[in-house]
Write an enzyme that holds these catalytic residues in place. Structure first.
Site, PDB file in Angstrom:
ATOM      1  N   ASN A 132       0.886  -1.285   0.036  1.00 24.55           N
ATOM      2  CA  ASN A 132      -0.027  -0.111   0.166  1.00 24.55           C
ATOM      3  C   ASN A 132       0.833   1.317   0.021  1.00 24.55           C
ATOM      4  O   ASN A 132       1.748   1.590   0.903  1.00 24.55           O
ATOM      5  CB  ASN A 132      -0.885   0.069   1.287  1.00 24.55           C
ATOM      6  CG  ASN A 132      -1.895   1.107   1.288  1.00 24.55           C
ATOM      7  OD1 ASN A 132      -1.476   2.103   1.027  1.00 24.55           O
ATOM      8  ND2 ASN A 132      -3.030   1.067   1.725  1.00 24.55           N
ATOM      9  N   HIS A 167       1.217   6.176   1.647  1.00 27.29           N
ATOM     10  CA  HIS A 167       1.960   7.105   2.424  1.00 27.29           C
ATOM     11  C   HIS A 167       3.113   7.683   1.636  1.00 27.29           C
ATOM     12  O   HIS A 167       3.732   8.822   2.069  1.00 27.29           O
ATOM     13  CB  HIS A 167       2.211   6.553   3.707  1.00 27.29           C
ATOM     14  CG  HIS A 167       1.082   6.229   4.626  1.00 27.29           C
ATOM     15  ND1 HIS A 167       0.198   7.282   4.978  1.00 27.29           N
ATOM     16  CD2 HIS A 167       0.671   5.291   5.140  1.00 27.29           C
ATOM     17  CE1 HIS A 167      -0.660   6.965   5.555  1.00 27.29           C
ATOM     18  NE2 HIS A 167      -0.504   5.474   5.786  1.00 27.29           N
ATOM     19  N   HIS A 214      -5.603   3.855  -1.790  1.00 33.11           N
ATOM     20  CA  HIS A 214      -6.675   4.191  -1.167  1.00 33.11           C
ATOM     21  C   HIS A 214      -7.324   5.499  -1.860  1.00 33.11           C
ATOM     22  O   HIS A 214      -6.670   6.576  -1.409  1.00 33.11           O
ATOM     23  CB  HIS A 214      -6.866   4.244   0.265  1.00 33.11           C
ATOM     24  CG  HIS A 214      -8.030   4.552   1.003  1.00 33.11           C
ATOM     25  ND1 HIS A 214      -8.439   4.307   2.330  1.00 33.11           N
ATOM     26  CD2 HIS A 214      -9.362   4.794   0.513  1.00 33.11           C
ATOM     27  CE1 HIS A 214      -9.554   4.633   2.589  1.00 33.11           C
ATOM     28  NE2 HIS A 214     -10.319   4.849   1.377  1.00 33.11           N
ATOM     29  N   ARG A 256      -9.212   8.205  -1.249  1.00 31.40           N
ATOM     30  CA  ARG A 256     -10.348   8.664  -0.327  1.00 31.40           C
ATOM     31  C   ARG A 256     -11.158   9.739  -0.952  1.00 31.40           C
ATOM     32  O   ARG A 256     -10.500  10.520  -1.659  1.00 31.40           O
ATOM     33  CB  ARG A 256      -9.347   9.313   0.902  1.00 31.40           C
ATOM     34  CG  ARG A 256      -8.833   8.194   1.812  1.00 31.40           C
ATOM     35  CD  ARG A 256      -8.127   8.669   2.769  1.00 31.40           C
ATOM     36  NE  ARG A 256      -9.166   8.946   3.938  1.00 31.40           N
ATOM     37  CZ  ARG A 256      -9.517   8.284   4.965  1.00 31.40           C
ATOM     38  NH1 ARG A 256      -8.737   7.047   5.094  1.00 31.40           N
ATOM     39  NH2 ARG A 256     -10.593   8.435   5.809  1.00 31.40           N
ATOM     40  N   ARG A 300      -6.731  13.001   0.322  1.00 29.38           N
ATOM     41  CA  ARG A 300      -5.815  13.314   1.208  1.00 29.38           C
ATOM     42  C   ARG A 300      -4.278  12.897   0.827  1.00 29.38           C
ATOM     43  O   ARG A 300      -3.344  13.514   1.188  1.00 29.38           O
ATOM     44  CB  ARG A 300      -6.083  13.219   2.801  1.00 29.38           C
ATOM     45  CG  ARG A 300      -5.896  11.619   3.125  1.00 29.38           C
ATOM     46  CD  ARG A 300      -6.004  11.589   4.531  1.00 29.38           C
ATOM     47  NE  ARG A 300      -7.241  11.766   5.119  1.00 29.38           N
ATOM     48  CZ  ARG A 300      -7.746  11.136   6.402  1.00 29.38           C
ATOM     49  NH1 ARG A 300      -6.839  10.332   6.779  1.00 29.38           N
ATOM     50  NH2 ARG A 300      -8.814  11.281   6.635  1.00 29.38           N
ATOM     51  N   GLU A 322      -8.539   0.409  -2.947  1.00 26.99           N
ATOM     52  CA  GLU A 322      -9.372   0.656  -1.689  1.00 26.99           C
ATOM     53  C   GLU A 322     -10.266   1.709  -1.927  1.00 26.99           C
ATOM     54  O   GLU A 322      -9.812   2.650  -2.229  1.00 26.99           O
ATOM     55  CB  GLU A 322      -8.601   0.753  -0.377  1.00 26.99           C
ATOM     56  CG  GLU A 322      -7.549  -0.475   0.135  1.00 26.99           C
ATOM     57  CD  GLU A 322      -6.877   0.062   1.303  1.00 26.99           C
ATOM     58  OE1 GLU A 322      -6.953   1.077   1.905  1.00 26.99           O
ATOM     59  OE2 GLU A 322      -5.942  -0.881   1.712  1.00 26.99           O
ATOM     60  N   THR A 326      -8.081   4.052   8.144  1.00 29.94           N
ATOM     61  CA  THR A 326      -9.355   3.315   8.212  1.00 29.94           C
ATOM     62  C   THR A 326      -9.575   2.583   9.529  1.00 29.94           C
ATOM     63  O   THR A 326      -8.406   1.902   9.907  1.00 29.94           O
ATOM     64  CB  THR A 326      -9.246   2.107   6.903  1.00 29.94           C
ATOM     65  OG1 THR A 326      -9.154   2.692   5.909  1.00 29.94           O
ATOM     66  CG2 THR A 326     -10.698   1.534   6.993  1.00 29.94           C
ATOM     67  N   GLU A 328     -11.184  -8.962   3.139  1.00 30.68           N
ATOM     68  CA  GLU A 328      -9.585  -8.652   3.737  1.00 30.68           C
ATOM     69  C   GLU A 328      -9.840  -8.891   5.404  1.00 30.68           C
ATOM     70  O   GLU A 328     -10.708  -7.796   5.722  1.00 30.68           O
ATOM     71  CB  GLU A 328      -9.066  -7.697   3.266  1.00 30.68           C
ATOM     72  CG  GLU A 328      -7.698  -7.239   4.035  1.00 30.68           C
ATOM     73  CD  GLU A 328      -7.104  -5.879   3.411  1.00 30.68           C
ATOM     74  OE1 GLU A 328      -7.414  -5.442   2.273  1.00 30.68           O
ATOM     75  OE2 GLU A 328      -6.235  -5.196   4.064  1.00 30.68           O
ATOM     76  N   HIS A 347      -3.699  -4.595   7.654  1.00 37.45           N
ATOM     77  CA  HIS A 347      -3.912  -3.308   8.757  1.00 37.45           C
ATOM     78  C   HIS A 347      -2.891  -3.507   9.813  1.00 37.45           C
ATOM     79  O   HIS A 347      -3.309  -4.488  10.637  1.00 37.45           O
ATOM     80  CB  HIS A 347      -5.235  -2.941   9.100  1.00 37.45           C
ATOM     81  CG  HIS A 347      -5.548  -1.440   9.218  1.00 37.45           C
ATOM     82  ND1 HIS A 347      -5.197  -0.824  10.641  1.00 37.45           N
ATOM     83  CD2 HIS A 347      -5.990  -0.576   8.556  1.00 37.45           C
ATOM     84  CE1 HIS A 347      -5.658   0.501  10.430  1.00 37.45           C
ATOM     85  NE2 HIS A 347      -5.958   0.681   9.256  1.00 37.45           N
TER      86      HIS A 347
HETATM   87  N1  PXP Z   1      -5.894  -2.756   4.298  1.00 35.98           N
HETATM   88  C1  PXP Z   1      -6.816  -1.880   4.219  1.00 35.98           C
HETATM   89  C2  PXP Z   1      -8.364  -2.154   3.953  1.00 35.98           C
HETATM   90  C3  PXP Z   1      -6.494  -0.553   4.564  1.00 35.98           C
HETATM   91  O1  PXP Z   1      -7.396   0.435   4.662  1.00 35.98           O
HETATM   92  C4  PXP Z   1      -5.212  -0.227   5.086  1.00 35.98           C
HETATM   93  C5  PXP Z   1      -4.783   1.139   5.448  1.00 35.98           C
HETATM   94  O2  PXP Z   1      -5.042   1.991   4.385  1.00 35.98           O
HETATM   95  C6  PXP Z   1      -4.411  -1.275   5.040  1.00 35.98           C
HETATM   96  C7  PXP Z   1      -4.643  -2.628   4.489  1.00 35.98           C
HETATM   97  C8  PXP Z   1      -2.696  -1.033   5.132  1.00 35.98           C
HETATM   98  O3  PXP Z   1      -2.584  -0.874   6.480  1.00 35.98           O
HETATM   99  P1  PXP Z   1      -1.203  -0.445   6.961  1.00 35.98           P
HETATM  100  O4  PXP Z   1      -0.887   0.827   6.350  1.00 35.98           O
HETATM  101  O5  PXP Z   1      -1.661  -0.223   8.363  1.00 35.98           O
HETATM  102  O6  PXP Z   1      -0.112  -1.326   6.855  1.00 35.98           O
END
Ligand code: PXP
Length: 241
Positions: A7, A10, A43, A45, A49, A70, A101, A151, A191
């Site tokens: 992901n 960031h 994601h 959003r 952001r 996402e 999330t 998930e 997550h």
């Molecule tokens: N899975 C989902 C559905 C999420 O919303 C997120 C955060 O965007 C992640 C995984 C990844 O989470 P993390 O950034 O804590 O690894």
């Protein structure tokens, strides 16, 4: 063996901190892919952001591995998914004030909307996963609405402090995975997963995909995203049954 989707939200967060054009998530995605990632997760959003429409458009064109979008089920976002056609969407709840999330999607409460979104995604050839707590009602609702995958939300496991709490959260994830498989769902997890806590989750049998973001991007600041991705893949492979 489970595979890794990185992901890269960031990476865009760092860019947005100065409203500039670097670092570019498109460059980051290519590095993750070169390091062996199975997929790229972003994601989009509603408040844009971090990831924005330009990122989604370019990533759809340039990502050769899986693109997992996402998204919440708000109509404008659903329309963007229909137009862009990522390989997979992961449906998440979204609150404007949250840092990330927070909980899983309530598939019981929003079952009718979910069924509609699933149908619309399938019409476009898009796989649908729901991001949910490892609870039977949520898993059953996902199966009944025709989702391809779920998930499992690993946030409660990631936040558990005592050995006992960690064991309990792992048992919930394991039971959720078993129930989902009985319901013919593919099982992903994500997550809050980090280099320190991935081992126990990676050792759960039959998990197919991990979505991991913050920990990989945090390490990437220090060692580069290619190495950070490769190190996470190495751990997943080491602990997979
Ligand atoms: N899975 C989902 C559905 C999420 O919303 C997120 C955060 O965007 C992640 C995984 C990844 O989470 P993390 O950034 O804590 O690894």
């Amino acid at each position: 063996m489970a595979v890794l989707n990185v992901n890269i939200d960031h990476v865009a967060t760092v860019r947005q901190a100065r409203l500039t054009d670097e670092p570019d998530p498109v460059w980051a995605a290519a590095q993750c892919e070169l390091a062996g990632a199975n997929g790229i997760t972003i994601h989009l959003r509603q408040d844009r952001r971090h990831i924005n429409d330009r990122d989604l458009r370019l990533l759809k064109e340039t990502v050769a591995c899986k693109l997992n979008l996402e998204m919440c089920m708000a109509e404008p976002i659903v329309k963007i998914a229909e137009q862009t056609r990522p390989e997979q969407v992961t449906l998440v709840p979204e609150k404007r004030a949250e840092l990330t999330t927070e909980g899983g999607l309530d598939c019981v409460k929003y079952k009718r909307r979910l069924a509609t979104v699933v149908k619309r995604m399938h019409k476009r050839g898009i796989l649908v996963s729901t991001f949910i707590a490892p609870e039977k009602e949520q898993i059953a609702a996902s199966a009944q609405t025709g989702c391809d995958a779920i998930e499992l939300h690993t946030g409660m496991y990631a936040n558990a402090k005592s050995e006992r709490a960690i064991r309990r959260r792992l048992a919930e994830l394991r039971a959720g995975k078993d129930f989902a498989m009985e319901n013919k769902l593919i099982v992903h997890a994500g997550h809050g997963l980090t280099y320190r806590n991935i081992a126990a989750v990676a050792s759960i049998e039959d998990l197919c995909e991990f979505n991991i973001g913050h920990s990989i991007v945090a390490r990437a600041v220090l060692v580069g995203i290619r190495q950070a991705t490769a190190q996470m893949i190495e751990l997943i492979e080491k602990f997979s049954p």
